[in-house]
Design a protein around this motif. Structure first.
Motif, short mmCIF file in Angstrom:
data_model
loop_
_atom_site.label_atom_id
_atom_site.label_comp_id
_atom_site.label_asym_id
_atom_site.label_seq_id
_atom_site.Cartn_x
_atom_site.Cartn_y
_atom_site.Cartn_z
N GLY A 1 6.85 15.76 -38.51
CA GLY A 1 7.14 14.45 -37.97
C GLY A 1 6.49 14.30 -36.61
N ASN A 2 6.43 13.07 -36.13
CA ASN A 2 5.84 12.86 -34.80
C ASN A 2 6.63 13.56 -33.71
N GLN A 3 7.95 13.66 -33.91
CA GLN A 3 8.79 14.26 -32.88
C GLN A 3 9.12 15.72 -33.17
N LEU A 4 9.46 16.03 -34.41
CA LEU A 4 9.87 17.38 -34.78
C LEU A 4 9.10 17.85 -35.99
N SER A 5 8.66 19.10 -35.95
CA SER A 5 7.95 19.71 -37.08
C SER A 5 8.47 21.13 -37.27
N PHE B 1 6.81 16.28 -26.99
CA PHE B 1 7.36 15.42 -25.95
C PHE B 1 6.67 14.04 -25.95
N ASN B 2 5.38 14.02 -26.20
CA ASN B 2 4.63 12.75 -26.21
C ASN B 2 4.50 12.23 -27.64
N HIS B 3 5.63 12.19 -28.36
CA HIS B 3 5.58 11.85 -29.78
C HIS B 3 5.29 10.37 -30.04
N ARG B 4 5.33 9.53 -29.02
CA ARG B 4 4.98 8.13 -29.23
C ARG B 4 3.46 7.93 -29.32
N ARG B 5 2.69 8.87 -28.79
CA ARG B 5 1.23 8.73 -28.80
C ARG B 5 0.51 9.86 -29.52
N PHE B 6 1.18 10.98 -29.69
CA PHE B 6 0.56 12.15 -30.33
C PHE B 6 1.26 12.38 -31.66
N SER B 7 0.46 12.50 -32.74
CA SER B 7 1.03 12.60 -34.10
C SER B 7 0.58 13.87 -34.80
N PHE B 8 1.52 14.80 -35.03
CA PHE B 8 1.25 15.96 -35.86
C PHE B 8 0.92 15.56 -37.30
N PRO B 9 1.74 14.65 -37.92
CA PRO B 9 1.46 14.31 -39.32
C PRO B 9 0.11 13.64 -39.55
N ALA B 10 -0.43 12.95 -38.54
CA ALA B 10 -1.76 12.35 -38.71
C ALA B 10 -2.80 13.43 -38.95
N LEU C 1 -2.02 16.67 -40.08
CA LEU C 1 -1.67 17.63 -41.12
C LEU C 1 -1.22 16.99 -42.43
N TYR C 2 -0.69 15.75 -42.39
CA TYR C 2 -0.19 15.09 -43.59
C TYR C 2 -0.92 13.81 -43.94
N GLN C 3 -1.53 13.15 -42.98
CA GLN C 3 -2.26 11.89 -43.15
C GLN C 3 -1.35 10.71 -43.54
N ASN C 4 -0.04 10.81 -43.32
CA ASN C 4 0.83 9.66 -43.54
C ASN C 4 1.01 8.84 -42.26
N TYR C 5 0.29 9.22 -41.21
CA TYR C 5 0.09 8.42 -40.01
C TYR C 5 -1.41 8.38 -39.73
N TYR C 6 -1.80 7.45 -38.88
CA TYR C 6 -3.21 7.30 -38.54
C TYR C 6 -3.33 7.30 -37.02
N GLN C 7 -4.07 8.31 -36.48
CA GLN C 7 -4.28 8.41 -35.04
C GLN C 7 -5.48 7.55 -34.66
N ARG C 8 -5.23 6.51 -33.83
CA ARG C 8 -6.31 5.58 -33.47
C ARG C 8 -7.05 6.00 -32.22
N ARG C 9 -6.34 6.61 -31.27
CA ARG C 9 -6.95 7.02 -30.01
C ARG C 9 -6.52 8.45 -29.68
N SER C 10 -7.34 9.14 -28.92
CA SER C 10 -7.05 10.53 -28.57
C SER C 10 -5.78 10.62 -27.72
N ALA C 11 -5.01 11.67 -27.98
CA ALA C 11 -3.78 11.89 -27.22
C ALA C 11 -3.35 13.35 -27.38
N GLY C 12 -2.62 13.83 -26.40
CA GLY C 12 -2.09 15.19 -26.43
C GLY C 12 -0.63 15.20 -26.07
N ASN D 1 -4.92 15.78 -30.18
CA ASN D 1 -5.65 15.10 -31.26
C ASN D 1 -6.84 14.37 -30.64
N LEU D 2 -8.03 14.79 -31.03
CA LEU D 2 -9.26 14.18 -30.53
C LEU D 2 -9.80 13.24 -31.60
N VAL D 3 -9.93 11.96 -31.25
CA VAL D 3 -10.42 10.94 -32.19
C VAL D 3 -11.85 10.58 -31.83
#
Length: 356
Positions: free
Chosen positions: A140-144, A185-194, A196-207, A252-254
């Motif tokens: 998840g974006n917050q917990l994995s 901690f920065n789960h509003r801008r950084f997405s693990f599932p984008a 590893l799972y691709q059920n989110y889409y990362q539009r801009r780079s974030a850490g 995540n580097l876009v």
């Protein structure tokens, strides 16, 4: 006569209206039942959709794909390397071992984050692979977190113990559990599932800075088959349980004009806060006499580490078609004089996905 006729007409009308009312009530109940049946499915689907599209993230950085269905064809590969050494009752031993690689091919169907997958192991179907492995992942974006259990008798490699230099299969039996959990901690801008799972889409780079915990536990012991093949081989029983807390960083580097490329890298070192490691050993002569094991313990606190690393690359050919690969590894270092144990658990995946 007129009065009788008048009363008869009133009774006839009353009965007719009552029958019509009953018919309306019955039709109303049937219609309500149909509406309830339809609305139950609609409500469930609406609930899943609302949760799927809930905006608990910054949409400038992370968005949901419009399509709620995701099909992924995958190839998974896992492996485990164990390195251990120790001295018990003045007897020194060393082990450099590895399991067979486990390769599976599978298909995953995902609807609104509810996924079902089917995997096949060609080597196991041919009878070339007898080990058992179970993997469970949640990102998840917050917990994995991810959980891995492996039971193996395919350990091979070098074992410096008595007269043994090389260990063939069925000489050792291993049971190991690996658990890792992450909080972003920065789960509003950084997405693990984008990544590893691709059920989110990362539009801009974030850490994001990460906090987490890890657990590794299990046992490795010699088998009766080894004693039958090598009567002079000692008996060895290594058990371990280690719990660690730590933190790290993920990014995540876009890249690309339309954000087609996503490169992910995360690293989290964990410090062992409690461990319970024991090495037991007895010689072939002691086994023949029915004597107990000699043991060396490594319990309590000590400066030991567990490292968790993840990396992935995703390429979006179109908004609906993507492909990529991911790699996860867990490394442990336990070292205290008489007992040293290192485990390197790896999991690699290649995939191609279609959104519907």
């Amino acid at each position: 006569m007129n009065i009788k006729r008048f009363i008869s007409i009133i009774l006839f009308c009353a009965v007719t209206m009552d029958a019509a009312a009953q018919s309306d009530v019955t039709n109303s109940l049937e219609n309500d039942s149909i509406v309830k049946k339809e609305s139950l499915g609609k409500r469930l689907n609406q609930k899943l959709s609302n949760k799927y599209y809930s905006t608990k993230y910054d949409t400038n950085y992370v968005v949901r794909p419009k399509e709620k269905w995701l099909l992924r064809a995958m190839v998974n590969m896992t492996g485990n390397h164990i390195h251990a050494k120790g001295t018990v009752n003045d007897v020194w031993s060393k082990y450099d071992l590895h399991t067979k690689r486990n390769t599976t091919v599978g298909l995953e169907v995902n609807y609104c984050d509810i996924a079902v997958s089917l995997s096949l192991n060609p080597a196991k179907m041919r009878g070339d692979y007898d080990d058992y492995e179970f993997n469970f992942e949640y990102h998840g974006n917050q917990l994995s977190f991810d959980i891995n259990y492996q039971r193996a008798t395919s350990l091979t490699g070098d074992m410096k113990l008595g007269d043994i230099d090389h260990l063939d299969e069925e000489g050792l039996r291993m049971n190991i559990v690996n658990v890792a959990a992450y909080y972003s901690f920065n789960h509003r801008r950084f997405s693990f599932p984008a990544a590893l799972y691709q059920n989110y889409y990362q539009r801009r780079s974030a850490g994001s800075w990460l906090a987490g915990a890890s657990f590794q536990g299990g046992s490795i012991r010699t088998t009766d088959a080894l004693a039958e093949r090598s009567p002079q081989a000692p008996d060895v029983h290594l058990t371990f349980a280690n719990f660690a807390l730590g933190g790290g960083y993920g990014y995540n580097l876009v890249l690309g004009k339309h954000s087609q490329w996503l490169l992910h890298l995360s690293f989290m070192p964990n410090f062992v806060v409690y461990k319970h490691n024991t090495l037991e050993l007895r010689s072939a002569a002691e086994r023949a006499q029915g004597m107990d094991y000699h043991e060396k313990r490594d319990h309590g606190l000590c400066f030991n580490m567990i490292f968790n690393e993840r990396a992935s690359v995703v390429y979006h050919f179109t908004p609906r078609i993507n492909a990529g690969a991911s790699f996860m590894m867990s490394n442990s270092i336990y070292d205290k004089g008489d007992i040293t144990l290192n485990q390197n658990k790896l999991h690699g995946r290649a995939f191609i996905g279609v959104r519907l």
